[in-house]
Design an enzyme around this catalytic site. Structure first.
Site, PDB file in Angstrom:
ATOM      1  N   LYS A   1      -9.997  12.047   8.543  1.00 44.75           N
ATOM      2  CA  LYS A   1      -9.382  11.913  10.544  1.00 44.75           C
ATOM      3  C   LYS A   1      -9.028  13.895  10.779  1.00 44.75           C
ATOM      4  O   LYS A   1      -9.539  14.561  10.633  1.00 44.75           O
ATOM      5  CB  LYS A   1      -8.033  11.590   9.721  1.00 44.75           C
TER       6      LYS A   1
ATOM      7  N   LYS B   1       0.727  -0.803   0.261  1.00 45.59           N
ATOM      8  CA  LYS B   1      -0.154  -0.080  -0.446  1.00 45.59           C
ATOM      9  C   LYS B   1       0.933   1.210   0.051  1.00 45.59           C
ATOM     10  O   LYS B   1       1.349   1.231   0.571  1.00 45.59           O
ATOM     11  CB  LYS B   1      -0.860  -0.014   0.906  1.00 45.59           C
TER      12      LYS B   1
ATOM     13  N   ASP C   1      -2.712  10.298   4.130  1.00 43.27           N
ATOM     14  CA  ASP C   1      -3.515   9.775   3.971  1.00 43.27           C
ATOM     15  C   ASP C   1      -4.309  11.176   4.951  1.00 43.27           C
ATOM     16  O   ASP C   1      -4.410  11.363   6.233  1.00 43.27           O
ATOM     17  CB  ASP C   1      -4.230   8.662   4.398  1.00 43.27           C
TER      18      ASP C   1
ATOM     19  N   ARG D   1      -7.583  -0.468   0.893  1.00 38.84           N
ATOM     20  CA  ARG D   1      -7.800  -1.554   0.437  1.00 38.84           C
ATOM     21  C   ARG D   1      -8.633  -2.014  -1.111  1.00 38.84           C
ATOM     22  O   ARG D   1      -8.591  -2.385  -1.198  1.00 38.84           O
ATOM     23  CB  ARG D   1      -9.349  -2.326   1.264  1.00 38.84           C
TER      24      ARG D   1
END
Length: 507
Positions: free
Chosen positions: A283, A271, A276, A357
């Protein structure tokens, strides 16, 4: 820092073999073995024959006793060397009891602790290699790792880790081979650390891909890179979807180590989210800076593929590495969107922060087209990994036999992966009302397990598969310990390399 500067960086001290002390050496490191009854018995020294005469040995033992040394694991003592020795300082490193039974990682930990206590020392001679040349070399190299590329002179460390470590051991063919192997492995771990520690302002998908290309080409790997236009044209919906919110578009990098005559192929997938934010499902601000580590799986896979080429492992290794930045913007994918993964499976994106994912699924399907015998993917995938196993223990999931094999190998090299289940009852929680799959369940239970169950949907039939979740272990947010420095750790590079070698040995 340019790609070439990055490839030229020195990542650890120079490490060599030696059979004797010289006047140019500054410190002699000696392993200290704890007695069975530390209250009544003195610890003993782990050191080569004839290095210390009786008088010097007695003087060293007296100094240890005066300082209350016990030899317990992690204990570090320093004191002036006897005048009969050419060095100025003795350092003892506690190894705990029964040194003959110490596993290799105990030596790595001791060596890492040793070098971190020797700032400002020029040259070190260590007797820890008496318990293993390879582990001692790895521990010293990784314990001495520094990353200061973005510090100016006013904040850079005033003291430096030792630039050279000489290991007291016979200069035999076996020891030289063990040292060479250990330094390639340690350099691969340090490379993965470098990637993780490089801030996202300087390591975005295109730059990550370019640095990978330079390093992999130097190692003799074949390199293929798909840009955002090529990804969209080929139908990589997961990678494109995650990257839509960023002004810095995604990439897919493929690295091939073609072992001539090998009957086995191992696929590696990592990954590579270079940063992110969580996307639209953003977040919390606290701790978001740690998401510079969200490409830790990709870093490990790139470093492993390069090491496989340098070690010339007799198994074909094909790394498929998706790279994207997950940002919120007017072009970002939304919760509720449906994307089509590479290979045709549709996924309802219920949470844009479950993006890893999605890019892994594309890469796994592509990797399976190479018809590998085994596939290992690794990722900083779920906070649930840390809830279940803490910050130092990777979770290993997958097909039962290969999962257990990878976990066992991981434990043997000191990275301590732990096998975890994929309960069948969780599969139904990934059903979508509009698509083939949802990217998350509607509850918080078993998050690490559900993520692996999602990935399982994209693994080809008959392939031995392991998924290694390193959300905590890939990035150390606390102080250094053993040979693990703060920041990027390089986990699970040593596991991946050891698995490749295990496949060579055992098929």
């Amino acid at each position: 820092m340019s790609s070439n500067d990055f490839s030229d960086r020195v990542r650890g001290p120079r490490i060599e073999l030696t059979t004797a002390l010289t006047k140019d050496d500054d410190v002699l490191v000696i392993g200290l073995i704890a007695a069975e009854d530390a209250d009544t018995q003195a610890p003993s020294l782990l050191i080569g024959e004839d290095l210390l005469d009786d008088a010097a040995a007695d003087a060293v033992s007296a100094s240890i006793a005066a300082l209350g040394g016990t030899g317990r694991s992690g204990e570090i003592l320093s004191f002036p060397a006897p005048t009969s020795l050419p060095v100025r300082l003795i350092q003892t490193v506690g190894l705990g009891q029964d040194s003959d039974d110490h596993d290799a990682d105990a030596i790595r930990q001791a060596a890492g602790e040793s070098i971190r206590k020797l700032d400002g020392v020029g040259r070190v001679v260590s007797a820890l290699a008496q318990a293993g040349v390879g582990p001692a070399a790895e521990g010293y190299f990784l314990g001495g790792y520094r990353f200061e590329e973005f510090r100016s002179a006013k904040s850079a460390s005033k003291k430096q880790a030792p630039s050279e470590v000489r290991l007291l051991a016979a200069k035999s063919k076996e020891n030289r081979a063990e040292l060479d192997h250990a330094l390639i492995v340690a350099d691969a771990v340090a490379l993965a650390r470098d990637f993780v520690n490089t801030p996202p302002s300087h390591l975005f998908p295109a730059e990550f891909a370019e640095r990978t290309r330079v390093l992999a080409s130097q190692a003799g790997l074949r390199v293929e890179i798909l840009d955002d236009v090529e990804l969209a044209k080929a139908g990589y919906g997961g990678i494109v979807g995650v990257g839509k919110g960023s002004s810095r578009p995604p990439r897919l990098v493929r690295l091939i180590h073609d072992a001539k005559g090998s009957e086995r192929t191992v696929a590696l997938v990592g990954k590579g989210i270079t940063f992110d934010t969580g996307g639209i499902s953003i977040k919390p601000a606290a701790g978001m800076d740690h998401m510079t580590s969200d490409m830790g799986g990709a870093a490990a896979v790139v470093a492993t593929a390069i090491a496989a080429a340098k070690l010339d492992v007799n198994v074909t290794v094909i790394a498929t590495v998706p790279m994207a930045e997950n940002m919120p913007s007017g072009t970002a994918q939304r919760p509720g969107d449906v994307l089509t993964q590479y290979g045709g499976t549709t996924v309802e994106v219920l949470n844009t922060d479950a993006e890893g994912r999605l890019i892994l699924a594309d890469a796994i399907v592509r990797a399976c087209e190479d018809d590998p015998d085994y596939l290992i993917d690794t990722a900083t995938l779920t906070g649930a990994q840390m809830v279940a196993l803490g910050n130092r223990t990777p979770g290993v999931l997958g097909t039962d036999e290969f999962r257990d094999r990878v976990a066992s190998v991981s434990q043997s090299v000191g990275e301590n992966g732990w096998p975890m289940p994929m309960p069948s009852e969780l599969r139904g929680d990934l059903d979508s009302r509009v698509a083939d799959l949802a990217n998350v369940t509607n509850h918080r239970w078993g998050g690490m397990l559900s993520a692996a169950i999602f990935l399982k949907e994209f693994v080809g039939e008959g392939i031995g598969w392991a998924h290694v979740d390193v959300a905590g272990p890939a990035f150390n947010t606390s102080g250094p310990w053993g040979y693990t420095t703060k920041g990027g750790t390089g986990v699970p590079v040593r596991t991946l390399i050891a698995v490749l070698e295990d496949v060579v040995e055992n098929g």
